[in-house]
Design an enzyme around this catalytic site. Structure first.
Site, PDB file in Angstrom:
ATOM      1  N   ARG A   1       0.997  -1.137  -0.032  1.00  0.00           N
ATOM      2  CA  ARG A   1      -0.019  -0.123   0.012  1.00  0.00           C
ATOM      3  C   ARG A   1       0.705   1.422   0.053  1.00  0.00           C
ATOM      4  NH1 ARG A   1      -2.146   1.329   4.303  1.00  0.00           N
ATOM      5  NH2 ARG A   1      -2.390  -0.948   5.114  1.00  0.00           N
TER       6      ARG A   1
ATOM      7  N   TYR B   1     -15.142  17.765 -14.354  1.00  0.00           N
ATOM      8  CA  TYR B   1     -15.645  16.532 -14.450  1.00  0.00           C
ATOM      9  C   TYR B   1     -16.732  16.141 -13.473  1.00  0.00           C
ATOM     10  CZ  TYR B   1     -15.352  11.332 -14.757  1.00  0.00           C
ATOM     11  OH  TYR B   1     -15.776  10.091 -14.809  1.00  0.00           O
TER      12      TYR B   1
ATOM     13  N   ASP C   1      -6.850  19.469 -14.076  1.00  0.00           N
ATOM     14  CA  ASP C   1      -7.084  18.161 -14.613  1.00  0.00           C
ATOM     15  C   ASP C   1      -7.030  18.390 -15.871  1.00  0.00           C
ATOM     16  OD1 ASP C   1      -8.447  15.944 -15.815  1.00  0.00           O
ATOM     17  OD2 ASP C   1      -9.777  15.783 -14.117  1.00  0.00           O
TER      18      ASP C   1
ATOM     19  N   LYS D   1      -7.551   7.135 -19.726  1.00  0.00           N
ATOM     20  CA  LYS D   1      -7.859   7.742 -21.009  1.00  0.00           C
ATOM     21  C   LYS D   1      -6.622   7.550 -21.830  1.00  0.00           C
ATOM     22  CE  LYS D   1     -11.674   8.420 -18.597  1.00  0.00           C
ATOM     23  NZ  LYS D   1     -12.018   9.767 -17.840  1.00  0.00           N
TER      24      LYS D   1
END
Ligand code: PLP
Length: 405
Positions: free
Chosen positions: A63, A116, A190, A215
């Site tokens: 982690r 977004y 972003d 993307k």
């Protein structure tokens, strides 16, 4: 940026895309291994203590870090021109972890209204529950932005460029000037639609650039990932919180992302060229009301796009005459372009935003947030552009047919 430096950056990026990151791999392999391990062994208690005393740099537990993931982070930092990058299990894990890392109860955030949708939802509902307030401002309205900033309280301005579905392009340089005029405000951009190939937010003055690597960075519609890049201290604070919240990227996906990144500049160039050709073609079609593409002179942000982007991206949105039903006939008639959400992969995808991201809303509710029923969004792939245009021609012909009697 002058043409010369722009060109130079592009060439360097192609080399960085292939080579940046660790040079030496296990067994002298050309490619990195996928380090499939959740935990790491210590030779001795002495080694363990040296690690916890900060005298030894190594991995401890999955982690907190993984060498496959770390290698891709180094490649991304090089591509973004950043001191450091951190990877996440998804774009939203990157967005939420970053905002939680810099905001606390009593703070305030400013978002451009076309961010977004899930980012707006996270800030507007979830962070509000934690006592963090926010204000939405229209993209490009710098008076509203200046008025929205609450001195001492506003900690972050979040913007996006280009945006969905109208491909609005933010003047990042001007956003950076606004935040520089206020102490203690960070600018998050972003840059998912642009990638480091088309836009350089850190060089324009942003503090943190975020990407949904799902993307263009991954580029093949086969993984979910998110990335943030920026100053080492800021990225480290976000990475530390990632270790607490747990939105880490799986090494398999990290490997695929690193593989995809090697062809990033080639792919983005192909997306840029195909999308510009498609956008220009669409603009000449009688069945099309309006085309939204920042590479077209008709786009409201064309001037900013020419100044701050080095390519206009692979997404084209257009308004089809005949509204929602005509749009559905169009997407149903396409054979090459597949109906799907998401963008940025090598294959062309098509969707009606009204029926994809905003299905549960009524036409009136959608209009209130600026989503017209007649919109069709195209994520232009890297296929032969003539085949994409022939497909759209078939779609537009179907759109113009009246419903079967
Ligand atoms: C897709 C997307 C996200 C979210 O990324 P996921 O990888 O789907 O979590 C965030 N911002 C933008 C602009 C996106 O397109």
């Amino acid at each position: 940026m002058t043409q010369q430096t722009k060109k130079q950056t592009q060439q360097n990026l192609s080399t960085l895309a292939v080579h940046a990151g660790p040079r030496k791999h296990a067994h002298d392999a050309v490619t990195p291994a996928v380090s499939l391990t959740s935990t790491y062994t210590f030779e001795s208690t002495k080694e363990l203590c040296a690690y916890f005393d900060g005298d030894l740099e190594r991995e401890e537990y999955g982690r907190y870090g993984n060498p496959t993931v770390r290698g891709v982070e180094q490649k991304l930092a090089a591509l973004d021109g950043a001191q450091d990058s951190a990877l996440f299990a998804s774009g939203m894990a990157a967005v939420t972890t970053s905002l939680l890392a810099v905001l606390k109860a009593g703070d305030h955030a400013v978002l451009t209204s076309d961010c977004y949708r899930r980012t707006r939802q996270f800030v507007g509902s979830f962070l509000h529950k934690l006592g963090i307030e926010s204000t939405l401002v229209e993209p490009g309205d710098f008076a509203a932005l200046a008025a929205a900033i609450r001195p001492g309280k506003t900690k972050v301005i979040v913007s996006e460029s280009p945006t969905n579905p109208y491909l609005r392009v933010a003047d990042v340089r001007r956003l950076a000037e606004v935040k520089d005029a206020h102490k203690g405000v960070l600018l998050f951009i972003d840059s998912t639609f642009a990638t480091p190939v088309n836009q350089r937010p850190l060089e324009l003055g942003a503090d943190l650039v975020l990407h949904s690597a799902t993307k263009y960075l991954g580029g093949h519609n086969d993984l979910l990932a998110g990335c943030v890049s920026g100053r080492a201290g800021l990225v480290q604070a976000i990475r530390d919180l990632r270790g607490v919240l747990g939105g880490v990227l799986d090494p398999h996906s990290a490997y695929l992302l690193g593989r995809g990144l090697k062809t990033l500049t080639l792919r983005v160039k192909a997306h840029n060229e195909n999308a510009l050709t498609v956008a220009r073609w669409l603009e000449g079609q009688p069945g099309v009301q309006r085309v939204w593409y920042p590479g077209l002179e008709s786009h409201p942000d064309h001037k900013t796009a020419r100044e701050q982007l080095s390519g206009f991206g692979g997404v084209v949105t257009f308004e089809v005459k005949g509204g929602l039903a005509a749009g559905s006939r169009l997407v149903d008639a396409c054979r090459l372009a597949r109906i799907a959400p998401s963008l940025g992969g090598v294959e062309t995808l098509i969707e009606q935003p009204a029926l994809m991201s905003f299905y549960e809303l009524t036409t009136e509710q959608r209009l209130a947030i600026g989503i017209k029923d007649e919109l069709v969004r195209l994520s232009v792939g890297i296929e032969d552009v003539n085949d994409i245009i022939a497909d759209l021609q078939r779609g537009l012909a179907a759109a113009q047919l009246k419903e079967a009697a």
